[in-house]
Design a protein around this motif. Structure first.
Motif, PDB file in Angstrom:
ATOM      1  N   SER A  59       0.824  -1.222   0.000  1.00  0.00           N
ATOM      2  CA  SER A  59       0.000   0.000   0.000  1.00  0.00           C
ATOM      3  C   SER A  59       0.850   1.261   0.000  1.00  0.00           C
ATOM      4  O   SER A  59       0.597   2.213   0.756  1.00  0.00           O
ATOM      5  N   GLY A  60       1.829   1.288  -0.833  1.00  0.00           N
ATOM      6  CA  GLY A  60       2.714   2.437  -0.981  1.00  0.00           C
ATOM      7  C   GLY A  60       3.822   2.043  -1.932  1.00  0.00           C
ATOM      8  O   GLY A  60       4.225   0.884  -1.963  1.00  0.00           O
ATOM      9  N   ALA A  61       4.314   3.023  -2.714  1.00  0.00           N
ATOM     10  CA  ALA A  61       5.366   2.681  -3.669  1.00  0.00           C
ATOM     11  C   ALA A  61       6.326   3.859  -3.792  1.00  0.00           C
ATOM     12  O   ALA A  61       6.828   4.330  -2.776  1.00  0.00           O
ATOM     13  N   ALA A  62       6.549   4.377  -4.989  1.00  0.00           N
ATOM     14  CA  ALA A  62       7.641   5.323  -5.203  1.00  0.00           C
ATOM     15  C   ALA A  62       7.174   6.654  -5.781  1.00  0.00           C
ATOM     16  O   ALA A  62       7.947   7.353  -6.423  1.00  0.00           O
ATOM     17  N   ASP A  97      19.109  -4.408  -8.808  1.00  0.00           N
ATOM     18  CA  ASP A  97      19.622  -5.594  -8.128  1.00  0.00           C
ATOM     19  C   ASP A  97      18.756  -6.004  -6.937  1.00  0.00           C
ATOM     20  O   ASP A  97      19.149  -6.868  -6.153  1.00  0.00           O
ATOM     21  N   VAL A  98      17.568  -5.395  -6.801  1.00  0.00           N
ATOM     22  CA  VAL A  98      16.680  -5.672  -5.667  1.00  0.00           C
ATOM     23  C   VAL A  98      15.411  -6.337  -6.184  1.00  0.00           C
ATOM     24  O   VAL A  98      14.722  -5.801  -7.054  1.00  0.00           O
ATOM     25  N   ASP A  99      15.093  -7.512  -5.648  1.00  0.00           N
ATOM     26  CA  ASP A  99      13.803  -8.147  -5.946  1.00  0.00           C
ATOM     27  C   ASP A  99      12.701  -7.384  -5.212  1.00  0.00           C
ATOM     28  O   ASP A  99      12.870  -7.000  -4.048  1.00  0.00           O
ATOM     29  N   VAL A 100      11.558  -7.192  -5.876  1.00  0.00           N
ATOM     30  CA  VAL A 100      10.480  -6.386  -5.311  1.00  0.00           C
ATOM     31  C   VAL A 100       9.177  -7.172  -5.323  1.00  0.00           C
ATOM     32  O   VAL A 100       8.829  -7.819  -6.316  1.00  0.00           O
ATOM     33  N   LEU A 101       8.469  -7.096  -4.209  1.00  0.00           N
ATOM     34  CA  LEU A 101       7.085  -7.569  -4.089  1.00  0.00           C
ATOM     35  C   LEU A 101       6.254  -6.358  -3.689  1.00  0.00           C
ATOM     36  O   LEU A 101       6.539  -5.723  -2.657  1.00  0.00           O
ATOM     37  N   VAL A 102       5.277  -5.994  -4.492  1.00  0.00           N
ATOM     38  CA  VAL A 102       4.532  -4.763  -4.251  1.00  0.00           C
ATOM     39  C   VAL A 102       3.048  -5.020  -4.464  1.00  0.00           C
ATOM     40  O   VAL A 102       2.663  -5.818  -5.318  1.00  0.00           O
ATOM     41  N   GLY A 103       2.204  -4.355  -3.688  1.00  0.00           N
ATOM     42  CA  GLY A 103       0.775  -4.566  -3.850  1.00  0.00           C
ATOM     43  C   GLY A 103      -0.065  -3.564  -3.101  1.00  0.00           C
ATOM     44  O   GLY A 103       0.424  -2.551  -2.593  1.00  0.00           O
ATOM     45  N   PHE A 104      -1.357  -3.872  -3.009  1.00  0.00           N
ATOM     46  CA  PHE A 104      -2.352  -2.928  -2.514  1.00  0.00           C
ATOM     47  C   PHE A 104      -3.546  -3.724  -2.021  1.00  0.00           C
ATOM     48  O   PHE A 104      -3.670  -4.931  -2.286  1.00  0.00           O
ATOM     49  N   THR A 105      -4.427  -3.053  -1.304  1.00  0.00           N
ATOM     50  CA  THR A 105      -5.688  -3.672  -0.935  1.00  0.00           C
ATOM     51  C   THR A 105      -6.760  -3.242  -1.935  1.00  0.00           C
ATOM     52  O   THR A 105      -6.674  -2.176  -2.550  1.00  0.00           O
ATOM     53  N   ARG A 106      -7.760  -4.058  -2.071  1.00  0.00           N
ATOM     54  CA  ARG A 106      -8.773  -3.831  -3.103  1.00  0.00           C
ATOM     55  C   ARG A 106      -9.491  -2.495  -2.931  1.00  0.00           C
ATOM     56  O   ARG A 106      -9.810  -1.813  -3.908  1.00  0.00           O
ATOM     57  N   ASP A 107      -9.756  -2.102  -1.706  1.00  0.00           N
ATOM     58  CA  ASP A 107     -10.574  -0.918  -1.438  1.00  0.00           C
ATOM     59  C   ASP A 107      -9.845   0.052  -0.519  1.00  0.00           C
ATOM     60  O   ASP A 107     -10.410   0.564   0.453  1.00  0.00           O
ATOM     61  N   LEU A 153      -1.974   2.344  -8.958  1.00  0.00           N
ATOM     62  CA  LEU A 153      -1.113   2.745 -10.077  1.00  0.00           C
ATOM     63  C   LEU A 153       0.342   2.900  -9.645  1.00  0.00           C
ATOM     64  O   LEU A 153       1.245   2.431 -10.354  1.00  0.00           O
ATOM     65  N   PRO A 154       0.650   3.534  -8.501  1.00  0.00           N
ATOM     66  CA  PRO A 154       2.054   3.561  -8.084  1.00  0.00           C
ATOM     67  C   PRO A 154       2.671   2.176  -7.936  1.00  0.00           C
ATOM     68  O   PRO A 154       3.841   1.969  -8.285  1.00  0.00           O
ATOM     69  N   ALA A 155       1.889   1.214  -7.425  1.00  0.00           N
ATOM     70  CA  ALA A 155       2.424  -0.147  -7.289  1.00  0.00           C
ATOM     71  C   ALA A 155       2.738  -0.747  -8.656  1.00  0.00           C
ATOM     72  O   ALA A 155       3.809  -1.338  -8.873  1.00  0.00           O
ATOM     73  N   LEU A 156       1.807  -0.589  -9.595  1.00  0.00           N
ATOM     74  CA  LEU A 156       2.028  -1.156 -10.924  1.00  0.00           C
ATOM     75  C   LEU A 156       3.179  -0.451 -11.642  1.00  0.00           C
ATOM     76  O   LEU A 156       3.966  -1.092 -12.345  1.00  0.00           O
ATOM     77  N   ARG A 157       3.285   0.857 -11.465  1.00  0.00           N
ATOM     78  CA  ARG A 157       4.389   1.581 -12.112  1.00  0.00           C
ATOM     79  C   ARG A 157       5.738   1.148 -11.537  1.00  0.00           C
ATOM     80  O   ARG A 157       6.731   1.082 -12.272  1.00  0.00           O
ATOM     81  N   LEU A 158       5.786   0.878 -10.255  1.00  0.00           N
ATOM     82  CA  LEU A 158       7.031   0.385  -9.673  1.00  0.00           C
ATOM     83  C   LEU A 158       7.389  -0.972 -10.253  1.00  0.00           C
ATOM     84  O   LEU A 158       8.549  -1.225 -10.622  1.00  0.00           O
ATOM     85  N   ALA A 159       6.390  -1.855 -10.364  1.00  0.00           N
ATOM     86  CA  ALA A 159       6.655  -3.170 -10.956  1.00  0.00           C
ATOM     87  C   ALA A 159       7.111  -3.029 -12.403  1.00  0.00           C
ATOM     88  O   ALA A 159       8.041  -3.718 -12.846  1.00  0.00           O
ATOM     89  N   GLU A 160       6.488  -2.116 -13.152  1.00  0.00           N
ATOM     90  CA  GLU A 160       6.896  -1.900 -14.542  1.00  0.00           C
ATOM     91  C   GLU A 160       8.321  -1.359 -14.614  1.00  0.00           C
ATOM     92  O   GLU A 160       9.104  -1.765 -15.489  1.00  0.00           O
ATOM     93  N   ARG A 202      13.325  -8.575 -11.024  1.00  0.00           N
ATOM     94  CA  ARG A 202      12.110  -9.323 -10.742  1.00  0.00           C
ATOM     95  C   ARG A 202      11.174  -8.493  -9.870  1.00  0.00           C
ATOM     96  O   ARG A 202      11.586  -7.909  -8.869  1.00  0.00           O
ATOM     97  N   ALA A 203       9.905  -8.458 -10.272  1.00  0.00           N
ATOM     98  CA  ALA A 203       8.891  -7.773  -9.486  1.00  0.00           C
ATOM     99  C   ALA A 203       7.638  -8.639  -9.474  1.00  0.00           C
ATOM    100  O   ALA A 203       7.246  -9.197 -10.508  1.00  0.00           O
ATOM    101  N   PHE A 204       7.031  -8.737  -8.310  1.00  0.00           N
ATOM    102  CA  PHE A 204       5.814  -9.526  -8.125  1.00  0.00           C
ATOM    103  C   PHE A 204       4.738  -8.603  -7.555  1.00  0.00           C
ATOM    104  O   PHE A 204       5.025  -7.732  -6.730  1.00  0.00           O
ATOM    105  N   VAL A 205       3.495  -8.805  -8.004  1.00  0.00           N
ATOM    106  CA  VAL A 205       2.393  -7.929  -7.604  1.00  0.00           C
ATOM    107  C   VAL A 205       1.298  -8.770  -6.958  1.00  0.00           C
ATOM    108  O   VAL A 205       1.005  -9.889  -7.390  1.00  0.00           O
ATOM    109  N   TYR A 206       0.688  -8.201  -5.911  1.00  0.00           N
ATOM    110  CA  TYR A 206      -0.430  -8.874  -5.235  1.00  0.00           C
ATOM    111  C   TYR A 206      -1.542  -7.865  -4.973  1.00  0.00           C
ATOM    112  O   TYR A 206      -1.343  -6.646  -4.988  1.00  0.00           O
TER     113      TYR A 206
END
Length: 497
Positions: free
Chosen positions: A214-217, A308-318, A379-386, A394-398
């Motif tokens: 629930s936060g990104a860059a 060089d950092v693996d990332v797992l990033v995500g958000f809650t539905r609501d 959108l910030p989470a998805l942009r970070l993964a992109e 490697r980036a994983f999204v939940y």
């Protein structure tokens, strides 16, 4: 049993429970930031002789309470004392060489602590991880910036986090942790802090994986906006906008003024007054100061600062329903207010029509929560993964999608509802008002296991996020793997967010 372990500054005595897990609390990682050190970068703690007891939580960073009604939904701990740059460690095996996870708490950069009972690290240690939580400077103490004439550095709260990570690098082997396998994870402001750390030269090499909940860059302030906030803080307090004058203000007055700024920004979110803070709704945030944080984090990450950092990033539905439902804001949103808010986020009228078509039965307040959730978090989470995958990382999204039954079910899967699932602490009473009765343990089992797997191997258990599939693991009543969910809404924001 009272185990004694060594750190570079002295020995600490923890406590081992019947579960075999050793707990060490209130270990200083930096000197108390008070007196002449109040607005200075963190300095090493003074060494001590003998053995320091580390069996109870230490002081927490100064902060005002959460404003109602969030104070009834978000657990908070306030322990007075000056020596609040401290951390806590849970370890199952001080002689091991285990993966390490370091937790950065949220709280809009003005609240929270690493001592909230819901952040107890027992479940992580039980499952083979050395878990660290910490406190860092908040509000003006951590994120004040007064403009180009300000002699003190910005982002002191981030520098505190870096100092804690340096402590982990230098000391965690004594607690059974592997300093070459450090995962930093955080939620909300903690995740936004990690987004900044991914772009900060001083943080390079201090962690190897990152989990951003629930936060990104994206949530940062320009120096000009930060200076506006600082000037307004001084104006509220009736003092000149200098570090010396602000440092002379009694602590309680300063904290009350900070809280007033948050209220005023929410009441008058005018960019002419507040700059980026008008949309971010937080007066104190990381500042792109050109020194400690040289560039906007998402731009730096897209150019490879964290490749060089693996990332797992995500958000809650609501996510945003936490801020519209309990406050009573949701039914007050009209179609005109919805259009104005969307325009402030940069979404054109045809974009609002697309949301209306996607949710034809939604009231204006519900549509506002959908749009705000996307702008603030999704959108910030998805942009970070992109950005990461664009550098070959490697980036994983939940997505966390379990709707809470609290407040007659109107909260949905709101901001912060995922926390006790990640920590496998569903029984903690601090989250009861947010989660209602009997939150499902099987979701906690799967989320907690995914975080453990990611920290251990770099793979949480589902495909990485990349085009064209854009895999997103959905943690709901029934787990699913979605591919490019809400794609028609995501592309609306291309070039805008």
């Amino acid at each position: 049993m009272r185990p004694v372990l060594s750190t570079r500054h002295g020995a600490v005595r923890g406590i081992t429970g019947p579960d075999g897990i050793a707990r060490f609390r209130n270990i200083p990682y930096a000197a108390a930031p008070v007196g002449p050190l109040r607005f200075t970068p963190p300095r090493p703690p003074a060494p001590w002789t003998g053995t320091r007891d580390a069996d109870t939580y230490g002081p927490t960073a100064p902060k005002a309470p959460y404003a109602p009604p969030l104070n009834r939904l978000i657990p908070e701990v306030d322990i007075p004392g000056e020596d609040f740059l401290n951390l806590n460690v849970w370890t199952p095996d001080p002689a091991g060489r285990l993966p390490v996870m370091v937790w950065l708490h949220g709280g809009a950069f003005s609240n929270g602590s690493g001592s909230v009972p819901g952040y107890d690290g027992t479940a992580f240690a039980r499952d083979g991880v050395v878990l660290v939580t910490l406190n860092y400077r908040l509000g003006a103490h951590g994120f004040l910036h007064l403009g180009p004439e300000d002699p003190a550095p910005a982002n002191l709260g981030l520098l505190d986090q870096i100092a804690a990570l340096e402590w982990v690098r230098d000391n965690i082997a004594s607690f059974g942790g592997d300093p070459r396998r450090v995962t930093v994870f955080g939620q909300s402001a903690g995740a936004m802090s990690i987004g900044a750390l991914l772009a900060m030269p001083a943080a390079k090499g201090l962690f190897h994986r990152a989990v951003l909940q629930s936060g990104a860059a994206h949530h940062v302030l320009s120096p000009g906006s930060a200076a506006r906030v600082g000037a307004e803080l001084a104006s509220v307090l009736g003092v000149p906008p200098t570090r010396a004058d602000l440092a002379a203000v009694p602590l309680e007055r300063l904290l009350a003024a900070q809280q007033r700024l948050r209220t005023e920004i929410s009441a008058r979110p005018d960019p002419a007054l507040w700059g980026e803070a008008a949309l971010n709704l937080m007066p104190f945030e990381p500042v792109v100061d050109r020194t400690n944080l040289p560039r906007p984090p998402i731009e730096a990450i897209a150019d490879g600062t964290a490749a060089d950092v693996d990332v797992l990033v995500g958000f809650t539905r609501d996510e945003f329903r936490l801020f519209t439902v309990p406050t009573g804001l949701s039914p007050l949103v009209t179609d005109d207010l919805l259009d104005s808010a969307a325009a402030a986020y940069g979404l054109p009228p045809q974009g609002v029509l697309a949301y209306r078509a996607s949710f034809p039965d939604a009231a204006p307040g519900d549509l506002f929560a959908e749009i705000a959730t996307d702008w603030f978090y999704r959108l910030p989470a998805l942009r970070l993964a992109e950005a990461q995958t664009g550098q070959g990382a490697r980036a994983f999204v939940y997505e966390f999608a379990w709707p809470s039954p609290a407040l007659d079910g109107d909260l949905g899967a709101c901001h912060a509802a995922d926390l006790p699932f990640v920590f496998d602490n569903l029984a903690d009473p601090g989250f009861a008002a947010l989660l209602g009765d009997r939150p499902p343990q099987h979701i906690a089992d799967s989320m907690h296991a995914a975080w453990i797997a990611f920290a251990t191997t770099g793979d949480p258990g589902w495909p990485a996020y990349r085009e064209p599939g854009r895999a997103v693991r959905r943690f709901g009543a029934t787990p699913t793997l979605d591919h490019a969910p809400r794609e028609h809404l995501r592309v609306l924001w291309d070039g805008l967010r």
